[in-house]
Design a protein around this motif. Structure first.
Motif, PDB file in Angstrom:
ATOM      1  N   VAL A 247      -6.880  23.699 -17.289  1.00 19.70           N
ATOM      2  CA  VAL A 247      -6.768  22.055 -17.491  1.00 19.70           C
ATOM      3  C   VAL A 247      -7.593  21.451 -16.366  1.00 19.70           C
ATOM      4  CG1 VAL A 247      -5.388  20.191 -16.779  1.00 19.70           C
ATOM      5  CG2 VAL A 247      -4.445  21.729 -18.510  1.00 19.70           C
ATOM      6  N   ASN A 248      -7.841  22.069 -15.059  1.00 18.05           N
ATOM      7  CA  ASN A 248      -8.837  21.370 -14.118  1.00 18.05           C
ATOM      8  C   ASN A 248     -10.192  21.402 -14.581  1.00 18.05           C
ATOM      9  OD1 ASN A 248      -6.686  20.730 -12.677  1.00 18.05           O
ATOM     10  ND2 ASN A 248      -6.363  22.743 -11.447  1.00 18.05           N
ATOM     11  N   GLY A 249     -10.506  22.872 -15.219  1.00 18.17           N
ATOM     12  CA  GLY A 249     -11.917  22.883 -15.345  1.00 18.17           C
ATOM     13  C   GLY A 249     -12.298  22.104 -16.771  1.00 18.17           C
ATOM     14  N   ILE A 250     -11.380  21.991 -17.678  1.00 17.06           N
ATOM     15  CA  ILE A 250     -11.478  21.026 -19.038  1.00 17.06           C
ATOM     16  C   ILE A 250     -11.701  19.570 -18.470  1.00 17.06           C
ATOM     17  CG2 ILE A 250     -10.591  19.995 -20.813  1.00 17.06           C
ATOM     18  CD1 ILE A 250      -9.133  23.017 -21.293  1.00 17.06           C
ATOM     19  N   ALA A 251     -10.993  19.308 -17.195  1.00 18.16           N
ATOM     20  CA  ALA A 251     -10.869  17.779 -16.739  1.00 18.16           C
ATOM     21  C   ALA A 251     -12.400  17.552 -16.211  1.00 18.16           C
ATOM     22  CB  ALA A 251      -9.884  17.665 -15.806  1.00 18.16           C
ATOM     23  N   VAL A 252     -12.836  18.678 -15.521  1.00 17.01           N
ATOM     24  CA  VAL A 252     -14.107  18.147 -14.733  1.00 17.01           C
ATOM     25  C   VAL A 252     -15.113  18.212 -16.028  1.00 17.01           C
ATOM     26  CG1 VAL A 252     -15.730  19.479 -13.423  1.00 17.01           C
ATOM     27  CG2 VAL A 252     -13.490  19.678 -12.673  1.00 17.01           C
ATOM     28  N   TRP A 253     -15.105  19.127 -16.775  1.00 14.64           N
ATOM     29  CA  TRP A 253     -16.281  19.192 -17.951  1.00 14.64           C
ATOM     30  C   TRP A 253     -16.305  17.529 -18.744  1.00 14.64           C
ATOM     31  CZ3 TRP A 253     -15.802  18.563 -23.387  1.00 14.64           C
ATOM     32  CH2 TRP A 253     -17.320  18.901 -24.028  1.00 14.64           C
ATOM     33  N   LEU A 254     -14.978  17.122 -18.900  1.00 17.47           N
ATOM     34  CA  LEU A 254     -14.807  15.987 -19.853  1.00 17.47           C
ATOM     35  C   LEU A 254     -15.586  14.821 -19.039  1.00 17.47           C
ATOM     36  CD1 LEU A 254     -11.240  16.359 -21.292  1.00 17.47           C
ATOM     37  CD2 LEU A 254     -13.542  16.243 -22.519  1.00 17.47           C
ATOM     38  N   VAL A 255     -15.084  14.857 -17.662  1.00 16.37           N
ATOM     39  CA  VAL A 255     -15.552  13.738 -16.724  1.00 16.37           C
ATOM     40  C   VAL A 255     -17.139  13.819 -16.809  1.00 16.37           C
ATOM     41  CG1 VAL A 255     -15.643  12.934 -14.430  1.00 16.37           C
ATOM     42  CG2 VAL A 255     -13.553  13.491 -15.217  1.00 16.37           C
ATOM     43  N   GLN A 280     -14.845   8.411 -11.091  1.00 20.14           N
ATOM     44  CA  GLN A 280     -14.598   9.581 -11.992  1.00 20.14           C
ATOM     45  C   GLN A 280     -13.630  10.541 -11.271  1.00 20.14           C
ATOM     46  OE1 GLN A 280     -18.743  10.842 -10.567  1.00 20.14           O
ATOM     47  NE2 GLN A 280     -19.617  10.829 -12.712  1.00 20.14           N
ATOM     48  N   ARG A 281     -13.217  10.225  -9.957  1.00 20.02           N
ATOM     49  CA  ARG A 281     -11.876  10.780  -9.498  1.00 20.02           C
ATOM     50  C   ARG A 281     -10.617  10.205 -10.246  1.00 20.02           C
ATOM     51  NH1 ARG A 281     -12.494  11.277  -3.000  1.00 20.02           N
ATOM     52  NH2 ARG A 281     -14.748  12.056  -2.891  1.00 20.02           N
ATOM     53  N   HIS A 282     -10.469   9.131 -10.486  1.00 20.93           N
ATOM     54  CA  HIS A 282      -9.464   8.525 -11.255  1.00 20.93           C
ATOM     55  C   HIS A 282      -9.351   9.225 -12.678  1.00 20.93           C
ATOM     56  CE1 HIS A 282      -8.398   5.906  -8.297  1.00 20.93           C
ATOM     57  NE2 HIS A 282      -9.214   4.976  -8.286  1.00 20.93           N
ATOM     58  N   LEU A 283     -10.584   9.411 -13.186  1.00 23.98           N
ATOM     59  CA  LEU A 283     -10.672   9.781 -14.650  1.00 23.98           C
ATOM     60  C   LEU A 283     -10.266  11.177 -14.629  1.00 23.98           C
ATOM     61  CD1 LEU A 283     -11.395   8.845 -17.430  1.00 23.98           C
ATOM     62  CD2 LEU A 283     -13.644   9.630 -17.304  1.00 23.98           C
ATOM     63  N   TYR A 284     -10.757  12.152 -13.549  1.00 28.65           N
ATOM     64  CA  TYR A 284     -10.449  13.509 -13.423  1.00 28.65           C
ATOM     65  C   TYR A 284      -8.885  13.659 -13.332  1.00 28.65           C
ATOM     66  CZ  TYR A 284      -9.487  17.992 -11.227  1.00 28.65           C
ATOM     67  OH  TYR A 284      -9.214  19.142 -10.909  1.00 28.65           O
ATOM     68  N   THR A 285      -8.178  12.747 -12.537  1.00 34.25           N
ATOM     69  CA  THR A 285      -6.697  12.646 -12.205  1.00 34.25           C
ATOM     70  C   THR A 285      -6.080  12.492 -13.624  1.00 34.25           C
ATOM     71  OG1 THR A 285      -7.003  12.211 -10.086  1.00 34.25           O
ATOM     72  CG2 THR A 285      -5.000  11.896 -11.006  1.00 34.25           C
ATOM     73  N   LEU A 286      -6.743  11.537 -14.440  1.00 33.71           N
ATOM     74  CA  LEU A 286      -5.946  11.168 -15.593  1.00 33.71           C
ATOM     75  C   LEU A 286      -5.949  12.416 -16.555  1.00 33.71           C
ATOM     76  CD1 LEU A 286      -4.811   9.168 -17.752  1.00 33.71           C
ATOM     77  CD2 LEU A 286      -7.335   8.628 -18.222  1.00 33.71           C
ATOM     78  N   PHE A 287      -7.170  13.053 -16.680  1.00 34.42           N
ATOM     79  CA  PHE A 287      -7.270  14.186 -17.750  1.00 34.42           C
ATOM     80  C   PHE A 287      -6.537  15.467 -17.349  1.00 34.42           C
ATOM     81  CE2 PHE A 287     -11.826  12.277 -19.088  1.00 34.42           C
ATOM     82  CZ  PHE A 287     -11.174  11.689 -20.045  1.00 34.42           C
ATOM     83  N   ASP A 289      -3.906  15.712 -14.996  1.00 38.46           N
ATOM     84  CA  ASP A 289      -2.429  15.439 -15.264  1.00 38.46           C
ATOM     85  C   ASP A 289      -2.035  15.234 -16.519  1.00 38.46           C
ATOM     86  OD1 ASP A 289      -2.378  15.732 -12.489  1.00 38.46           O
ATOM     87  OD2 ASP A 289      -2.098  13.530 -12.143  1.00 38.46           O
ATOM     88  N   GLY A 290      -2.734  14.572 -17.196  1.00 36.85           N
ATOM     89  CA  GLY A 290      -2.461  14.157 -18.758  1.00 36.85           C
ATOM     90  C   GLY A 290      -2.445  15.746 -19.749  1.00 36.85           C
ATOM     91  N   GLY A 291      -3.564  16.534 -19.218  1.00 40.28           N
ATOM     92  CA  GLY A 291      -3.593  17.722 -20.039  1.00 40.28           C
ATOM     93  C   GLY A 291      -2.452  18.758 -19.868  1.00 40.28           C
TER      94      GLY A 291
END
Length: 316
Positions: A247-255, A280-287, A289-291
């Motif tokens: 999930v963390n890697g996917i969130a980085v890629w999406l951001v 970008q930090r807020h968006l990463y947290t959203l992706f 945690d949401g994932g």
């Protein structure tokens, strides 16, 4: 040798009476799991305070073991109270301890020799760890041919999974002591809090689902059968496991894909991690945690469906 002539024979002592048969141990009272959880949480907080205040390194093993085993043990007890009283405490402990240790050891060996950095790394981790936990469950149950059914699979699979999670978490907590930024106790506590909160939605849940499939299709002779349902369930929980870990890697890629500017893309393409903006930090947290929430919900829905099936069935 007989007694001498003329002497009366000595009376033989009466045999000691046999002890009365031991009464079977009483089942735990309903709700014991959450009382253990609250009491253990108080003890863990006390251990954190005393360790931080006294800086006594002798307390670190207590802090690591209590923080790592508290949630897995309590949720295993919850599963036992909910569905598995007829299985017996000895079998439950065997699955938790033996299954958990065998799972951790087997996963460590296989991942060391079989996995290498690649895009499919996390899928490989999921396939290996779910396989070794299933094999550990089958090993523990090899002498219990009559144990089968969805409900038994849910409880004993959860016990193996939570045992795996407890031993794995203790390793992560131990590694947190060797921090590079000079705050080992804080990192240890944060690691235990995070893994404790996430524990009910990880290994215990996935292995409960897989255990339900294994014991549901177990033969009357005690043999485990690799049916299509078992194999499909195995692949499904392995994919959930892989998504959870990635999930963390996917969130980085999406951001990066959605918000990276030209300068950040150039740094990224050169092998450097650009400094993220506040947005970008807020968006990463959203992706991220949401994932995790989405993957956890998928597992919970799957487990709930199996639990309802167990409630309608007659097998233990």
């Amino acid at each position: 040798m007989s007694d001498a002539p003329g002497r009366p024979s000595r009376p033989r002592p009466a045999p000691a009476p046999e002890p009365p048969p031991r009464a079977p141990s009483a089942a735990p009272r309903p709700g014991l799991w959450w009382r253990c959880l609250l009491g253990g949480l108080v003890l863990w907080v006390l251990a954190v305070v005393v360790t931080y205040t006294t800086q006594n390194s002798n307390l670190l093993p207590t802090l690591i073991l209590l923080g790592s085993f508290l949630v897995p043990c309590c949720f295993t007890l919850w599963a036992y109270e909910k569905h598995g009283r007829v299985l017996g405490v000895d079998l439950l402990l065997g699955c938790f301890v033996v299954g958990g240790i065998l799972g951790v050891l087997g996963a460590s060996v296989l991942e060391y020799y079989l996995l290498h950095p690649s895009l499919t790394l996390f899928l490989g981790v999921g396939l290996i760890e779910e396989a070794v936990k299933a094999l550990a469950l089958m090993f523990v149950l090899r002498r219990y041919p009559d144990v089968r059914g969805v409900r038994a699979g849910l409880v004993l699979g959860a016990a193996v999974g939570f045992g795996f999670a407890a031993f794995e978490s203790s390793g992560y907590a131990f590694n947190a002591l060797f921090t590079l930024h000079g705050r080992p106790l804080r990192d240890l506590v944060e690691t235990e809090i995070l893994r404790g909160v996430l524990a009910p939605f990880g290994h215990g849940l996935w292995t409960a689902v897989l255990g339900a499939a294994l014991l549901s299709d177990r033969g009357r002779d005690g043999r485990f059968r690799l049916t299509g349902r078992v194999l499909g369930t195995y692949v499904g929980v392995a994919v959930l496991h892989a998504l959870w870990d990635s999930v963390n890697g996917i969130a980085v890629w999406l951001v990066y894909a959605l918000t990276a500017n030209a300068q950040q893309r150039a740094l990224f393409d050169s092998g450097y991690m650009p400094h993220p903006t506040l947005e970008q930090r807020h968006l990463y947290t959203l992706f991220s945690d949401g994932g995790l929430i989405v993957v956890a919900l998928l597992g919970v829905v799957w487990l709930t469906a199996l639990t309802r099936r167990a409630g309608r069935g007659s097998t233990p």
